[in-house]
Design a protein around this motif. Structure first.
Motif, PDB file in Angstrom:
ATOM      1  N   GLN B  55       0.848  -1.187   0.000  1.00 32.10           N
ATOM      2  CA  GLN B  55       0.000   0.000   0.000  1.00 32.10           C
ATOM      3  C   GLN B  55       0.884   1.239   0.000  1.00 32.10           C
ATOM      4  O   GLN B  55       1.841   1.305   0.758  1.00 32.10           O
ATOM      5  CB  GLN B  55      -0.879   0.022   1.265  1.00 32.10           C
ATOM      6  N   PRO B  56       0.573   2.219  -0.849  1.00 36.00           N
ATOM      7  CA  PRO B  56       1.357   3.453  -0.824  1.00 36.00           C
ATOM      8  C   PRO B  56       1.060   4.261   0.447  1.00 36.00           C
ATOM      9  O   PRO B  56      -0.031   4.133   1.012  1.00 36.00           O
ATOM     10  CB  PRO B  56       0.885   4.205  -2.066  1.00 36.00           C
ATOM     11  N   THR B  57       2.020   5.048   0.883  1.00 31.63           N
ATOM     12  CA  THR B  57       1.785   5.940   2.008  1.00 31.63           C
ATOM     13  C   THR B  57       0.852   7.065   1.575  1.00 31.63           C
ATOM     14  O   THR B  57      -0.057   7.458   2.286  1.00 31.63           O
ATOM     15  CB  THR B  57       3.124   6.513   2.516  1.00 31.63           C
ATOM     16  N   SER B  58       1.100   7.598   0.359  1.00 36.24           N
ATOM     17  CA  SER B  58       0.173   8.569  -0.211  1.00 36.24           C
ATOM     18  C   SER B  58       0.308   8.551  -1.725  1.00 36.24           C
ATOM     19  O   SER B  58       1.248   7.978  -2.266  1.00 36.24           O
ATOM     20  CB  SER B  58       0.463   9.975   0.332  1.00 36.24           C
ATOM     21  N   GLY B  59      -0.662   9.163  -2.398  1.00 32.66           N
ATOM     22  CA  GLY B  59      -0.646   9.174  -3.851  1.00 32.66           C
ATOM     23  C   GLY B  59      -1.448   8.019  -4.414  1.00 32.66           C
ATOM     24  O   GLY B  59      -2.002   7.215  -3.669  1.00 32.66           O
ATOM     25  N   SER B  60      -1.526   7.966  -5.753  1.00 28.73           N
ATOM     26  CA  SER B  60      -2.382   6.941  -6.347  1.00 28.73           C
ATOM     27  C   SER B  60      -1.760   6.325  -7.592  1.00 28.73           C
ATOM     28  O   SER B  60      -0.889   6.911  -8.231  1.00 28.73           O
ATOM     29  CB  SER B  60      -3.737   7.529  -6.702  1.00 28.73           C
ATOM     30  N   VAL B  61      -2.216   5.119  -7.911  1.00 30.86           N
ATOM     31  CA  VAL B  61      -1.827   4.431  -9.132  1.00 30.86           C
ATOM     32  C   VAL B  61      -3.109   4.019  -9.844  1.00 30.86           C
ATOM     33  O   VAL B  61      -3.987   3.422  -9.232  1.00 30.86           O
ATOM     34  CB  VAL B  61      -1.000   3.160  -8.814  1.00 30.86           C
ATOM     35  N   MET B  62      -3.230   4.397 -11.128  1.00 30.40           N
ATOM     36  CA  MET B  62      -4.404   4.001 -11.902  1.00 30.40           C
ATOM     37  C   MET B  62      -3.942   3.134 -13.063  1.00 30.40           C
ATOM     38  O   MET B  62      -2.993   3.476 -13.771  1.00 30.40           O
ATOM     39  CB  MET B  62      -5.127   5.231 -12.459  1.00 30.40           C
ATOM     40  N   VAL B  63      -4.610   2.019 -13.279  1.00 28.98           N
ATOM     41  CA  VAL B  63      -4.298   1.139 -14.396  1.00 28.98           C
ATOM     42  C   VAL B  63      -5.507   1.129 -15.323  1.00 28.98           C
ATOM     43  O   VAL B  63      -6.586   0.701 -14.917  1.00 28.98           O
ATOM     44  CB  VAL B  63      -3.989  -0.287 -13.902  1.00 28.98           C
ATOM     45  N   GLU B  64      -5.331   1.618 -16.521  1.00 34.61           N
ATOM     46  CA  GLU B  64      -6.427   1.780 -17.485  1.00 34.61           C
ATOM     47  C   GLU B  64      -7.633   2.464 -16.843  1.00 34.61           C
ATOM     48  O   GLU B  64      -8.778   2.061 -17.047  1.00 34.61           O
ATOM     49  CB  GLU B  64      -6.824   0.428 -18.082  1.00 34.61           C
ATOM     50  N   GLY B  65      -7.357   3.450 -16.024  1.00 34.04           N
ATOM     51  CA  GLY B  65      -8.437   4.216 -15.409  1.00 34.04           C
ATOM     52  C   GLY B  65      -9.011   3.615 -14.137  1.00 34.04           C
ATOM     53  O   GLY B  65      -9.859   4.229 -13.492  1.00 34.04           O
ATOM     54  N   ASN B  66      -8.565   2.398 -13.779  1.00 36.63           N
ATOM     55  CA  ASN B  66      -9.061   1.790 -12.546  1.00 36.63           C
ATOM     56  C   ASN B  66      -8.001   1.849 -11.454  1.00 36.63           C
ATOM     57  O   ASN B  66      -6.819   1.741 -11.745  1.00 36.63           O
ATOM     58  CB  ASN B  66      -9.391   0.309 -12.780  1.00 36.63           C
ATOM     59  N   PRO B  67      -8.430   1.970 -10.194  1.00 37.83           N
ATOM     60  CA  PRO B  67      -7.455   1.884  -9.121  1.00 37.83           C
ATOM     61  C   PRO B  67      -6.923   0.448  -9.019  1.00 37.83           C
ATOM     62  O   PRO B  67      -7.528  -0.471  -9.571  1.00 37.83           O
ATOM     63  CB  PRO B  67      -8.269   2.246  -7.874  1.00 37.83           C
ATOM     64  N   VAL B  68      -5.797   0.293  -8.342  1.00 40.02           N
ATOM     65  CA  VAL B  68      -5.218  -1.039  -8.174  1.00 40.02           C
ATOM     66  C   VAL B  68      -6.210  -1.936  -7.449  1.00 40.02           C
ATOM     67  O   VAL B  68      -6.751  -1.566  -6.405  1.00 40.02           O
ATOM     68  CB  VAL B  68      -3.895  -0.943  -7.378  1.00 40.02           C
ATOM     69  N   GLY B  69      -6.495  -3.088  -8.015  1.00 39.69           N
ATOM     70  CA  GLY B  69      -7.476  -3.998  -7.425  1.00 39.69           C
ATOM     71  C   GLY B  69      -7.756  -5.131  -8.379  1.00 39.69           C
ATOM     72  O   GLY B  69      -6.915  -5.451  -9.225  1.00 39.69           O
ATOM     73  N   VAL B  70      -8.933  -5.712  -8.284  1.00 35.37           N
ATOM     74  CA  VAL B  70      -9.270  -6.869  -9.125  1.00 35.37           C
ATOM     75  C   VAL B  70      -9.113  -6.532 -10.605  1.00 35.37           C
ATOM     76  O   VAL B  70      -8.514  -7.288 -11.372  1.00 35.37           O
ATOM     77  CB  VAL B  70     -10.715  -7.333  -8.838  1.00 35.37           C
ATOM     78  N   GLU B  71      -9.654  -5.374 -11.015  1.00 32.51           N
ATOM     79  CA  GLU B  71      -9.602  -5.011 -12.433  1.00 32.51           C
ATOM     80  C   GLU B  71      -8.175  -4.829 -12.924  1.00 32.51           C
ATOM     81  O   GLU B  71      -7.831  -5.241 -14.026  1.00 32.51           O
ATOM     82  CB  GLU B  71     -10.410  -3.730 -12.686  1.00 32.51           C
ATOM     83  N   SER B  72      -7.345  -4.198 -12.111  1.00 34.95           N
ATOM     84  CA  SER B  72      -5.975  -3.948 -12.559  1.00 34.95           C
ATOM     85  C   SER B  72      -5.175  -5.250 -12.609  1.00 34.95           C
ATOM     86  O   SER B  72      -4.344  -5.449 -13.479  1.00 34.95           O
ATOM     87  CB  SER B  72      -5.290  -2.915 -11.662  1.00 34.95           C
ATOM     88  N   LYS B  73      -5.487  -6.162 -11.680  1.00 33.49           N
ATOM     89  CA  LYS B  73      -4.726  -7.421 -11.667  1.00 33.49           C
ATOM     90  C   LYS B  73      -5.064  -8.301 -12.861  1.00 33.49           C
ATOM     91  O   LYS B  73      -4.253  -9.128 -13.271  1.00 33.49           O
ATOM     92  CB  LYS B  73      -4.989  -8.174 -10.360  1.00 33.49           C
ATOM     93  N   LYS B  74      -6.255  -8.112 -13.421  1.00 35.85           N
ATOM     94  CA  LYS B  74      -6.647  -8.862 -14.604  1.00 35.85           C
ATOM     95  C   LYS B  74      -5.772  -8.530 -15.795  1.00 35.85           C
ATOM     96  O   LYS B  74      -5.574  -9.354 -16.671  1.00 35.85           O
ATOM     97  CB  LYS B  74      -8.099  -8.518 -14.969  1.00 35.85           C
ATOM     98  N   VAL B  75      -5.320  -7.278 -15.867  1.00 34.63           N
ATOM     99  CA  VAL B  75      -4.600  -6.861 -17.067  1.00 34.63           C
ATOM    100  C   VAL B  75      -3.090  -6.787 -16.869  1.00 34.63           C
ATOM    101  O   VAL B  75      -2.366  -6.508 -17.805  1.00 34.63           O
ATOM    102  CB  VAL B  75      -5.124  -5.498 -17.599  1.00 34.63           C
TER     103      VAL B  75
END
Lengths: 118, 232
Positions: B55-75
């Protein structure tokens, strides 16, 4: 499999040089089909994007053309190839002359050496 | 839509230690990007955050417009820097496991690559050498039809001949829409296949540029520039 590319000069320029020699030497004759970007990239061990960039540049220079459905071909315009050959030869000769000058040879000596050795 | 990965003011702290300091960058589709930096510069931390393992301390990562999670892990297809396969299974069983796990897993591709590298699918993982096991892991990762491949030190443990084959596999097996992020120290081995490089130094990006740009502007190889930037 590799093309002996040098890492400190832009790769796409070296790819162009390599293919130019292939065209001039006739190993890729006029009108011949150019292998796909992917095949060439794999043969040269470079990134397909870089290969694509090199091929587009060669198209721009008129050395290759793309036919919409069937792929990419070496130009069949012999005059383009002849002038490329002249260019490459003169670059080679310029380099050679510079080197001979550094060795302190004058024009006559160089000409004699060339005649004797060619 | 071309932005595959977007990293916004990403910071990661481990206690007092700042591993990543306010990183901002975007990756586009269809590129091969080298993530380069000396030991402890934050490469693996960054990768683990993108893959959702930290987990980041602050800030964000978006993968194809989705936050890191199930959707991002698919791609994202991720090759960690450590071995994660169990010892009990055979190569074949591991492939079956991946088939169940990932809907984009291409079995034929995996068997094809195993054949080319002369790896017996019925062999048990525990009987394989370290290098061979690394090859199997890379094959598994590259056999997915992912949009983003993240390879953490993919070639460190394999011999030079297999390295060539692996790099070739990387070039020929990703499709134009996919991107590959490769973290490595072996710059001279990979630099000819890269489009861009990110230089990471003490948790900050010191360079993010095209590789041919480096060669034409500075007249040196990426390896040469790296040695200069990170001179000890």
């Amino acid at each position: 499999m590799s093309w002996n590319l040098d890492s400190d000069r832009p790769i796409f320029i070296q790819i162009i040089e390599h293919l130019e020699y292939d065209i001039v030497s006739g190993s890729m004759p006029p009108g011949a089909k150019v292998p796909s970007v992917r095949e060439l990239a794999s043969e040269a061990a470079v990134n397909p994007n870089t290969m694509q960039r090199a091929l587009s540049e060669m198209e721009r220079q008129g050395l290759m053309r793309t036919e919409r459905t069937s792929g990419r071909y070496v130009t069949d315009d012999e005059s383009v190839i002849t002038s490329l050959k002249k260019n490459l030869a003169s670059v080679g000769v310029d380099g050679f002359i510079k080197q001979m000058k550094r060795l302190g040879l004058d024009r006559e000596e160089v000409l004699k050496l060339v005649k004797d050795n060619y | 839509m071309s932005s595959l990965l977007e990293v916004n003011s990403l910071t990661k702290k481990y206690g007092n230690l700042t591993a990543l300091n306010n990183l901002n960058f975007e990756l586009e589709s269809g590129h091969i990007i080298g993530l380069l930096g000396p030991n402890g510069s934050g490469k693996t931390t960054l990768i683990k955050i993108i893959c959702g393992l930290l987990q980041p301390t602050s800030g964000s990562v978006m993968v194809e417009g989705n936050p890191v999670g199930v959707e991002s892990k698919k791609v994202i297809s991720y090759l960690p820097d450590t071995t994660y396969l169990g010892n009990a299974a055979s190569v074949q069983e591991t492939i079956d496991f991946f088939m169940d796990f990932y809907e984009d897993f291409d079995q034929d591709r995996a068997y094809d690559m195993l054949g080319k590298l002369g790896i017996d699918p019925s062999a048990h993982l525990r009987t394989l050498s370290k290098g061979t096991r690394e090859k199997v892991q890379l094959i598994l990762v590259m056999s997915r039809r992912a949009d983003l491949y993240i390879l953490d030190e993919p070639i460190a443990g394999v011999d030079p001949a297999a390295r060539d084959y692996i790099l070739n596999t990387i070039i020929t097996n990703y499709d134009e829409k996919a991107s590959i992020l490769i973290s490595t120290h072996l710059i001279s081995d990979v630099e000819n296949i890269l489009d861009e490089v990110i230089f990471l130094k003490q948790g900050e990006i010191v360079r993010f540029c095209g590789v041919d740009e480096i060669r034409s502007n500075e007249g040196k190889s990426v390896d040469g520039l790296f040695r200069e930037v990170f001179k000890c």
